[in-house]
Design an enzyme around this catalytic site. Structure first.
Site, PDB file in Angstrom:
ATOM      1  CG  ASP A  55      -2.016   0.979   1.179  1.00  0.00           C
ATOM      2  OD1 ASP A  55      -1.936   1.898   0.352  1.00  0.00           O
ATOM      3  OD2 ASP A  55      -2.970   0.852   1.971  1.00  0.00           O
ATOM      4  CG  ASP A  92      -3.184   3.700  -3.484  1.00  0.00           C
ATOM      5  OD1 ASP A  92      -4.081   2.895  -3.763  1.00  0.00           O
ATOM      6  OD2 ASP A  92      -3.221   4.428  -2.478  1.00  0.00           O
ATOM      7  CD  GLU A  93      -5.336  -0.755  -1.557  1.00  0.00           C
ATOM      8  OE1 GLU A  93      -5.689  -1.807  -1.011  1.00  0.00           O
ATOM      9  OE2 GLU A  93      -5.624   0.375  -1.125  1.00  0.00           O
TER      10      GLU A  93
END
Length: 620
Positions: free
Chosen positions: A106, A198-199
């Site tokens: 993350d 983003d993860e």
DNA sequence: CGGATCGAC
DNA sequence: CTATGTCGATCCG
């Protein structure tokens, strides 16, 4: 007994206003003071009124649930139920799988940190990505200290942090960065699952084995590489399944990692004091519902296991038991393109009541959606109009077609038609969404015939996705055979043809319980509201679209029925199930309603069955 | 199926 | 003054 005190009501409202992401990592100094400021700034707005209404509805819902619980508990043998649940727990425990090393990665304050990269002056400053008049997508860690959160409206953030800097969003830039980091992650698990830009989730079992690495070293190396190549930091959680890994990635954020021991006892004690709200899938609403029956932490699930057992339909027994044990799926794989379910566009604007102006917005949305569908290669068969009144109440209206739609003209015209059924309205948002998609890019393989030609199982080329008809030339998409149109329009059960086409037998079990045992069977709780629509719903549109709800054949039938018919009972035949009965008009109508909902449910089950088969076929 | 709700990012 | 956009899942009737 419930405790409907005024103070408690406002407490939940104040918490609600604080937004959905208050639980997230952030060094909030004094959350109650922050909540007070937010409530203060909100008071008197239409948004506030709507939140108040929703909060009230939820409180009533809880009242109903608690009453139901008390009724059930009164007549229940609690110890016997507890023994039953204990047995279920033993069975779940026996199938616990600790063999896979799952990592959740993350990026830390992703958008904000990218902006800092591009403008180092922002370092150490409290800033948010977004506009003063819009909503913040991200807040820098300095801003989070003031209680500023992603999803927070700019003007509220400004109240919490008067010196807050607003930075414009550069989504293209984030996407480029995202591609870079995902490429790095993929070197550790080529089959990783990116969850947003983003993860993502990785299974690094094989990588660690092949490189004789411990999970900790492997993840450290991976994070160091991301940092070296992008100057961005990433946090990670290492655990035996996705749920635990996700929770763990938050533990040492920012720029840290956390490894949960792969042992039953360690996992159980980890879960014991964990707030139920940390569980992916449990949001603000379910947090409150669970709290109302005494469950605040995952350990509480065991304490109240008898209640949970009795309230299965509200909360999902299997899901909660597995959550209590820290058991969840460890299957990591990317979502395939053909699994996409919908594509849409929507836009918010300052409230409008003028027809021309609203239609202009609708047209903009239609153009946007057309471009999007064109670019990504999709067409769809069901169009859903979404609109939000100036009171913030949201509604949807849908319409299905006998052909695939993707053109602006079709989108706009039909969206307009749906909207005009509701007129007049004052709106602050309008949106369009297409479902029942057809993948125009899967139309590669030639030599495939039209639907109704007796084709065998369709092309084995792409990884089986049998629910959708494959392979038609794009030109053919809009030119659908007459038989097919007829089918769609007039036959309630027309979908069966699709399944036959795909070579699937239709079998609906008498007792269609979703098969447990399989690791994916449990779900987050999904409780139903006791009241479907709030009393002060919308300012009375024309008709509740009565005929539009039912297939056309039905509407016709109803009309015929209503036309020449005495009141006395007589012999009639249900147009749905074919059953004949002695009843009057309203009796028949009641039966038809029952039949319709029943067939809808059966359809849903056929679809779900179909999905299951797809999944099985897909597994490599 | 259509509509509403919830949740995630 | 000012409260997102996009998507999936699930439940109900």
């Amino acid at each position: 007994m419930s405790v409907p005190q005024a103070s408690q009501d406002t407490a939940s409202l104040v918490k609600r206003l604080a937004g959905p992401s208050v639980t997230k990592a952030g060094l909030a100094k004094d959350q109650t003071e922050i909540n007070r400021i937010i409530a203060e700034a909100s008071k008197g707005s239409k948004f506030y009124d709507n939140e108040k209404r929703k909060d009230k509805d939820l409180t009533e819902r809880i009242g109903v649930i608690l009453k139901h619980r008390d009724d059930l508990l009164r007549n229940a043998d609690k110890s016997k139920i507890e023994r039953t649940v204990d047995h279920m727990l033993t069975e779940l425990e026996a199938r616990r799988d600790l063999s896979q090393i799952i990592v959740h990665v993350d990026m830390d304050a992703f958008y904000a940190n990218v902006e800092m990269l591009d403008n180092p002056d922002l370092k150490g400053k409290a800033f948010g990505v977004g506009h003063l008049h819009g909503v913040l997508t991200t807040a820098s860690y300095e801003a989070r200290k003031f209680g500023v959160r992603s999803g927070m409206p700019g003007f509220i953030a400004k109240k919490l942090c008067p010196d807050l800097i607003f930075v414009d969003i550069h989504f293209k830039r984030y996407s480029e960065m995202s591609a870079v980091i995902m490429d790095i992650f993929k070197q550790y698990d080529p089959n990783m699952y990116p969850a947003g830009c983003d993860e993502g989730y990785l299974n690094i079992t094989e990588y660690c084995r092949a490189h004789s690495l411990s999970a900790d070293i492997c993840v450290q190396e991976m994070r160091a590489r991301v940092h070296r190549e992008t100057d961005l930091t990433v946090s990670a959680g290492i655990a035996p399944n996705k749920m635990l890994a996700k929770i763990c990635s938050d533990k040492n954020k920012p720029n840290g990692q956390f490894h949960l021991p792969f042992e039953r006892d360690a996992i159980l004690s980890f879960m014991h004091d964990l707030s139920i709200r940390k569980i992916p899938g449990i949001g603000r609403v379910n947090e409150r519902l669970l709290e109302s029956i005494g469950i605040k932490t995952c350990g509480d699930i065991y304490t109240y296991r008898a209640t949970v057992y009795l309230m299965d339909k509200y909360f999902g027994l299997q899901f909660l038991l597995r959550t209590h044990l820290g058991i969840a799926s460890n299957n990591v794989e990317p979502v395939l393109r053909e699994e996409r379910k919908s594509i849409g566009a929507e836009r918010t604007f300052s409230p409008l009541g003028d027809k021309e102006q609203i239609l202009k917005k609708l047209e903009e949305v239609a153009v946007e959606l057309e471009n999007d569908m064109q670019k990504t290669g999709w067409a769809g068969r069901t169009l859903t109009l979404k609109y939000k009144l100036d009171t913030y109440q949201v509604f949807t209206r849908a319409k299905s077609f006998d052909r695939w739609i993707s053109k602006k003209g079709d989108l706009f015209m039909n969206g307009k038609e749906l909207l005009m059924h509701e007129w007049p309205v004052k709106l602050r948002l309008i949106g369009l969404r297409m479902t029942k998609l057809k993948d125009l890019r899967a139309a590669e393989d030639k030599g495939i015939k039209r639907f109704f030609s007796a084709a065998g199982p369709s092309s084995p080329a792409k990884r089986q996705k049998m629910g959708h008809r494959e392979s038609m030339e794009p030109e053919e998409v809009l030119d659908v055979s007459d038989e097919y149109q007829e089918d769609c329009e007039s036959m309630p059960g027309y979908e069966e043809h699709e399944f036959e086409e795909a070579g699937l037998a239709i079998e609906i079990p008498d007792d269609p319980i979703t098969e447990p045992g399989d690791t994916g069977s449990s779900r987050p709780p999904q409780s139903r509201p006791s009241k479907p629509i709030s009393s002060a719903a919308k300012p009375m549109s024309k008709k509740p679209t009565s005929t539009a709800q039912k297939p056309r054949s039905m509407a016709t039938q109803e009309k015929d029925e209503g036309g020449d018919e005495g009141e006395g009972g007589r012999s009639c035949v249900c147009p749905i199930c074919g059953k004949s009965m002695e009843t009057d008009n309203s009796g028949l109508n009641a039966h038809i309603d029952f039949c319709l909902s029943r067939s809808a449910i059966l359809e849903a089950q056929v679809e779900s069955l179909n999905r299951q088969k797809e999944r099985k076929g897909k597994k490599r």
